[in-house]
Design a protein around this motif. Structure first.
Motif, PDB file in Angstrom:
ATOM      1  N   VAL A   1       9.142   4.004   6.731  1.00  0.00           N
ATOM      2  CA  VAL A   1       7.760   3.817   6.307  1.00  0.00           C
ATOM      3  C   VAL A   1       7.677   2.563   5.442  1.00  0.00           C
ATOM      4  CG1 VAL A   1       5.842   4.770   4.967  1.00  0.00           C
ATOM      5  CG2 VAL A   1       7.267   6.279   6.381  1.00  0.00           C
ATOM      6  N   GLN A   2       6.829   1.635   5.838  1.00  0.00           N
ATOM      7  CA  GLN A   2       6.591   0.424   5.060  1.00  0.00           C
ATOM      8  C   GLN A   2       5.372   0.648   4.164  1.00  0.00           C
ATOM      9  OE1 GLN A   2       8.388  -2.371   5.113  1.00  0.00           O
ATOM     10  NE2 GLN A   2       9.637  -2.181   6.955  1.00  0.00           N
ATOM     11  N   VAL A   3       5.536   0.445   2.871  1.00  0.00           N
ATOM     12  CA  VAL A   3       4.425   0.536   1.931  1.00  0.00           C
ATOM     13  C   VAL A   3       4.059  -0.882   1.508  1.00  0.00           C
ATOM     14  CG1 VAL A   3       3.646   1.349  -0.318  1.00  0.00           C
ATOM     15  CG2 VAL A   3       5.077   2.818   1.115  1.00  0.00           C
ATOM     16  N   ALA A   4       2.829  -1.281   1.775  1.00  0.00           N
ATOM     17  CA  ALA A   4       2.376  -2.636   1.456  1.00  0.00           C
ATOM     18  C   ALA A   4       1.369  -2.595   0.317  1.00  0.00           C
ATOM     19  CB  ALA A   4       1.750  -3.289   2.682  1.00  0.00           C
ATOM     20  N   ILE A   5       1.569  -3.470  -0.649  1.00  0.00           N
ATOM     21  CA  ILE A   5       0.655  -3.601  -1.785  1.00  0.00           C
ATOM     22  C   ILE A   5       0.147  -5.030  -1.810  1.00  0.00           C
ATOM     23  CG2 ILE A   5       0.429  -3.424  -4.301  1.00  0.00           C
ATOM     24  CD1 ILE A   5       2.842  -1.519  -4.236  1.00  0.00           C
ATOM     25  N   PHE A   6      -1.165  -5.161  -1.803  1.00  0.00           N
ATOM     26  CA  PHE A   6      -1.784  -6.486  -1.815  1.00  0.00           C
ATOM     27  C   PHE A   6      -2.405  -6.763  -3.182  1.00  0.00           C
ATOM     28  CE2 PHE A   6      -1.650  -5.356   2.631  1.00  0.00           C
ATOM     29  CZ  PHE A   6      -1.318  -6.540   3.263  1.00  0.00           C
ATOM     30  N   ASN A   7      -2.072  -7.939  -3.716  1.00  0.00           N
ATOM     31  CA  ASN A   7      -2.656  -8.389  -4.992  1.00  0.00           C
ATOM     32  C   ASN A   7      -2.595  -7.307  -6.074  1.00  0.00           C
ATOM     33  OD1 ASN A   7      -3.330 -10.750  -3.567  1.00  0.00           O
ATOM     34  ND2 ASN A   7      -5.368  -9.969  -3.046  1.00  0.00           N
ATOM     35  N   PRO A   8      -1.405  -6.858  -6.438  1.00  0.00           N
ATOM     36  CA  PRO A   8      -1.291  -5.739  -7.387  1.00  0.00           C
ATOM     37  C   PRO A   8      -1.812  -6.048  -8.782  1.00  0.00           C
ATOM     38  CG  PRO A   8       0.848  -6.762  -7.026  1.00  0.00           C
ATOM     39  CD  PRO A   8      -0.087  -7.349  -6.014  1.00  0.00           C
ATOM     40  N   ASN A   9      -1.888  -7.304  -9.167  1.00  0.00           N
ATOM     41  CA  ASN A   9      -2.373  -7.643 -10.510  1.00  0.00           C
ATOM     42  C   ASN A   9      -3.822  -7.234 -10.726  1.00  0.00           C
ATOM     43  OD1 ASN A   9       0.095  -8.744 -11.200  1.00  0.00           O
ATOM     44  ND2 ASN A   9      -0.478 -10.821 -10.581  1.00  0.00           N
ATOM     45  N   ALA A  10      -4.547  -7.036  -9.629  1.00  0.00           N
ATOM     46  CA  ALA A  10      -5.945  -6.630  -9.743  1.00  0.00           C
ATOM     47  C   ALA A  10      -6.077  -5.209 -10.267  1.00  0.00           C
ATOM     48  CB  ALA A  10      -6.640  -6.753  -8.392  1.00  0.00           C
ATOM     49  N   ALA A  11      -5.015  -4.425 -10.164  1.00  0.00           N
ATOM     50  CA  ALA A  11      -5.035  -3.046 -10.668  1.00  0.00           C
ATOM     51  C   ALA A  11      -3.697  -2.739 -11.323  1.00  0.00           C
ATOM     52  CB  ALA A  11      -5.326  -2.061  -9.536  1.00  0.00           C
ATOM     53  N   SER A  12      -3.297  -3.574 -12.260  1.00  0.00           N
ATOM     54  CA  SER A  12      -1.956  -3.495 -12.845  1.00  0.00           C
ATOM     55  C   SER A  12      -1.704  -2.182 -13.550  1.00  0.00           C
ATOM     56  CB  SER A  12      -1.737  -4.671 -13.804  1.00  0.00           C
ATOM     57  OG  SER A  12      -2.747  -4.671 -14.807  1.00  0.00           O
ATOM     58  N   ASP A  13      -2.721  -1.632 -14.210  1.00  0.00           N
ATOM     59  CA  ASP A  13      -2.529  -0.369 -14.913  1.00  0.00           C
ATOM     60  C   ASP A  13      -2.174   0.755 -13.948  1.00  0.00           C
ATOM     61  OD1 ASP A  13      -3.108  -1.630 -17.276  1.00  0.00           O
ATOM     62  OD2 ASP A  13      -5.197  -0.963 -17.356  1.00  0.00           O
ATOM     63  N   ALA A  14      -2.819   0.788 -12.788  1.00  0.00           N
ATOM     64  CA  ALA A  14      -2.567   1.845 -11.817  1.00  0.00           C
ATOM     65  C   ALA A  14      -1.191   1.702 -11.175  1.00  0.00           C
ATOM     66  CB  ALA A  14      -3.649   1.830 -10.736  1.00  0.00           C
ATOM     67  N   HIS A  15      -0.755   0.471 -10.956  1.00  0.00           N
ATOM     68  CA  HIS A  15       0.522   0.239 -10.275  1.00  0.00           C
ATOM     69  C   HIS A  15       1.720   0.356 -11.206  1.00  0.00           C
ATOM     70  CE1 HIS A  15      -0.903  -0.799  -6.295  1.00  0.00           C
ATOM     71  NE2 HIS A  15      -1.782  -1.647  -6.798  1.00  0.00           N
ATOM     72  N   GLY A  16       1.531   0.227 -12.493  1.00  0.00           N
ATOM     73  CA  GLY A  16       2.652   0.292 -13.415  1.00  0.00           C
ATOM     74  C   GLY A  16       3.402  -1.023 -13.511  1.00  0.00           C
TER      75      GLY A  16
END
Length: 279
Positions: free
Chosen positions: A185-200
């Protein structure tokens, strides 16, 4: 967690048989009961009078025609399941329009399988926003099968679009039965800085750990894009040879009109692999 009841919408469209086969494969893998349902395309509320024939004979004749057409679709479904030697299935006609009929039945199922609306084959019984309506209102994960392309597999190489939102969380959780059977399973995250609190601190680490505890083989990738995320996601799915995209469905309805989010709209309009969406 597993799927025990799978619901698939069947009709007289070209892709109905292909869609039913995908649903049957999933049901077989999960040991689930498969329900193939066709709709008449007329709201169930028109039947509530109970005296249709005497009120309008022409309407009664038309409703009979619609019922017979739906019954033919169910007959085709049951014949196909016999050919596939499906272990547990049934066919039924829902005397309702597609959104209301399938949406109501979906509440008693674990997974709903429907087709993407085709511009080249408009349905006489299904509105163009049928799939979107189910995503937003059924309360169940909806697997949408494209009206183009054929697939040798579904969910062997899934791509998860992860943005740490409630909708994305729901989609991933609903997809676990499929993800557990995947090769990777490939998990892709785009532009994580836009929701940094949620991503950790380390984007993707928490969702990878969550999935690994379910026995899912997972690989995380982080992407930055200044273009439309929906198109970037579809491009990545092509590059990875993905055979399923798992993502949250974003939007709301205004009466019956579906107002979908940008990424959701792009993917649903241009999909070339099945999409599993939850809201």
């Amino acid at each position: 967690m597993s799927y025990k009841t799978v619901l698939v919408h069947v009709d007289e469209s070209i892709r109905s048989d292909f869609r039913a086969r995908i649903a049957a494969d999933i049901a077989r893998d999960e040991g689930a009961h498969l329900i193939g349902t066709a709709v008449t395309g007329v709201s169930r509320f028109i039947y509530q009078d109970g005296n249709i024939s005497s009120a309008d004979p022409n309407l009664a004749t038309h409703l009979q025609f619609l019922s017979e057409r739906a019954a033919r679709s169910v007959t085709g479904f049951t014949q196909r399941m016999q050919e596939l030697d499906a272990p547990s299935y049934e066919g039924m006609v829902a005397h309702d329009e597609a959104g209301g009929g399938i949406g109501l039945l979906a509440r008693y199922c674990d997974l709903v399988v429907v087709g993407q609306a085709s511009r080249n084959e408009p349905s006489p019984s299904v509105l163009p926003d049928f799939a979107e309506y189910l995503v937003m209102h059924s309360g169940r994960p909806v697997l949408i099968v494209p009206y183009v392309e054929d697939f040798t597999s579904v969910a062997r190489r899934p791509l998860v679009a992860w943005d740490a939102s409630r909708e994305s969380t729901r989609a991933v959780t609903d997809a676990i039965p499929l993800l557990k059977r995947a090769e990777l399973v490939q998990v892709a995250i785009f532009n994580p800085n836009a929701a940094s609190d949620a991503h950790g601190e380390q984007p993707g680490a928490d969702i990878a750990l969550f999935l690994s505890r379910h026995g899912v083989k997972v690989q995380v990738s982080v992407h930055k894009t200044s273009t439309d995320v929906g198109n970037a996601l579809l491009s990545l799915a092509h590059d990875l040879d993905s055979d399923l995209i798992v993502m949250g469905g974003y939007g709301h309805s205004r009466f019956r009109e579906m107002i979908m989010g940008g990424v959701t709209r792009t993917v649903m309009e241009s999909m070339t692999v099945p999409i599993l969406m939850s809201h």
